[in-house]
Design a protein around this motif. Structure first.
Motif, mmCIF file in Angstrom:
data_model
loop_
_atom_site.group_PDB
_atom_site.id
_atom_site.type_symbol
_atom_site.label_atom_id
_atom_site.label_comp_id
_atom_site.label_asym_id
_atom_site.label_seq_id
_atom_site.Cartn_x
_atom_site.Cartn_y
_atom_site.Cartn_z
ATOM 1 N N PRO A 132 0.804 -1.240 -0.074
ATOM 2 C CA PRO A 132 0.158 -0.013 -0.077
ATOM 3 C C PRO A 132 0.938 1.170 0.006
ATOM 4 O O PRO A 132 0.527 2.084 -0.452
ATOM 5 C CB PRO A 132 -1.046 -0.116 1.201
ATOM 6 N N ASP A 133 2.069 1.335 0.545
ATOM 7 C CA ASP A 133 2.870 2.394 0.476
ATOM 8 C C ASP A 133 3.309 2.731 -0.652
ATOM 9 O O ASP A 133 3.435 3.899 -1.177
ATOM 10 C CB ASP A 133 4.119 2.063 1.565
ATOM 11 N N ILE A 134 3.686 1.655 -1.773
ATOM 12 C CA ILE A 134 3.955 2.018 -2.911
ATOM 13 C C ILE A 134 2.595 2.421 -3.977
ATOM 14 O O ILE A 134 2.733 3.529 -4.677
ATOM 15 C CB ILE A 134 4.587 0.616 -3.787
ATOM 16 N N ARG A 135 1.455 1.999 -3.543
ATOM 17 C CA ARG A 135 0.382 2.662 -4.335
ATOM 18 C C ARG A 135 0.074 3.678 -3.854
ATOM 19 O O ARG A 135 -0.253 4.697 -4.874
ATOM 20 C CB ARG A 135 -0.979 1.705 -3.676
ATOM 21 N N ARG A 136 0.224 4.328 -2.718
ATOM 22 C CA ARG A 136 0.147 5.745 -2.296
ATOM 23 C C ARG A 136 1.007 6.530 -2.900
ATOM 24 O O ARG A 136 0.663 7.711 -3.488
ATOM 25 C CB ARG A 136 0.139 5.911 -0.730
ATOM 26 N N ALA A 137 2.238 6.351 -2.930
ATOM 27 C CA ALA A 137 3.360 7.023 -3.595
ATOM 28 C C ALA A 137 3.252 7.196 -5.105
ATOM 29 O O ALA A 137 3.325 8.327 -5.498
ATOM 30 C CB ALA A 137 4.602 6.252 -3.344
ATOM 31 N N LEU A 138 2.544 6.403 -5.891
ATOM 32 C CA LEU A 138 2.321 6.485 -7.012
ATOM 33 C C LEU A 138 1.165 7.041 -7.358
ATOM 34 O O LEU A 138 0.974 7.770 -8.515
ATOM 35 C CB LEU A 138 2.212 4.806 -7.855
#
Length: 259
Positions: A132-138
């Motif tokens: 989820p951290d990568i999803r939020r960053a993208l």
């Protein structure tokens, strides 16, 4: 510029480079045929390489219709092969292209000689999704910051320190919003778990060990699901292993395809 016609009439732009046995190279989500520019010549030295613009990208039509799915993209690829007069080919798909390649090999075994699935996934229900951290960053509203995150998911810091681009793995910048959204949904809805055991083509699964964009844990899942599949991991590589690590990633693929 040759164009094939999909079943719904959409024009599909493609190119053929090199000579020899045909090899289809399939790009990642929301990307056109330029995804392969950095390494295409390495394959064209051995094969007649077929690269194409998915619907919604490059020189292909961009319908705002519910015709975008990984099985649908697979049917588009077959339309291109038909137009090019190619009955049977090797298929090398990376990222979403690997998801498309799964359907080609599972549903149309007579069209596939050998199959390479790179940095891909069997689909969300059984695959390992990015965090989820990568999803939020993208998804952050700062476009420049989101682009930087994507670059760092694709390439290592050492590579980015000496390569200024252009980068052809970050998405086709000419895509309209509706096509970009439909590509995203097509990839997210992919689920070939039950289809993978139907694949009869000799299969090589390739993945960078440091890929968190499409987690490397998906590679052994696919290799364990496709009968007789081989697994090749590229140490230290991120999602664009085929470009940054071409010197170590391309030779085993070529050896497999010519073996």
């Amino acid at each position: 510029m040759p164009h094939a016609r999909a079943a719904d009439g959409a024009a599909l732009h493609y190119e053929v480079h090199g000579a020899g046995r045909p090899l289809v190279l399939l790009s990642g989500q929301a990307n056109d045929l330029h995804w392969w520019d950095a390494v295409r010549d390495d394959f064209a030295a051995e094969f007649a390489t077929v690269v194409l613009d998915y619907r919604g990208t490059g020189g292909s039509d961009r319908p705002d219709t519910d015709t975008y799915s990984t099985p649908g993209f697979a049917r588009d690829v077959l339309a291109v092969l038909d137009h090019a007069g190619i009955e049977r080919a090797h298929v090398y798909g990376t990222s979403m292209g690997g998801r498309v390649a799964q359907w080609i090999a599972a549903d149309h075994p007579e069209r596939v000689d050998r199959l390479v699935l790179g940095c891909t996934s069997p689909g969300a229900p059984h695959g390992v999704e990015r965090g989820p951290d990568i999803r939020r960053a993208l998804a952050q509203p700062d476009a420049a910051a989101a682009r930087r995150v994507l670059l760092e998911l694709m390439y290592t810091p050492d590579w980015l320190a000496v390569h200024q681009g252009p980068f052809h793995t970050l998405g086709d910048p000419t895509m309209p919003g509706h096509a970009r959204g439909r590509h995203l949904r097509a990839s997210a809805r992919h689920d070939a778990w039950d289809a993978l055991p139907r694949i009869v083509a000799p299969t090589l699964v390739v993945h960078g060990t440091d890929d968190t964009f499409n987690p490397a844990a998906n590679a052994p899942l696919i290799a364990g699901r496709v009968p007789g599949a081989r697994l090749h991991l590229v140490p230290g590589a991120r999602h664009a292993y085929f470009e940054e690590f071409a010197k170590v990633a391309t030779p085993p693929v070529l050896e497999f395809l010519t073996g």
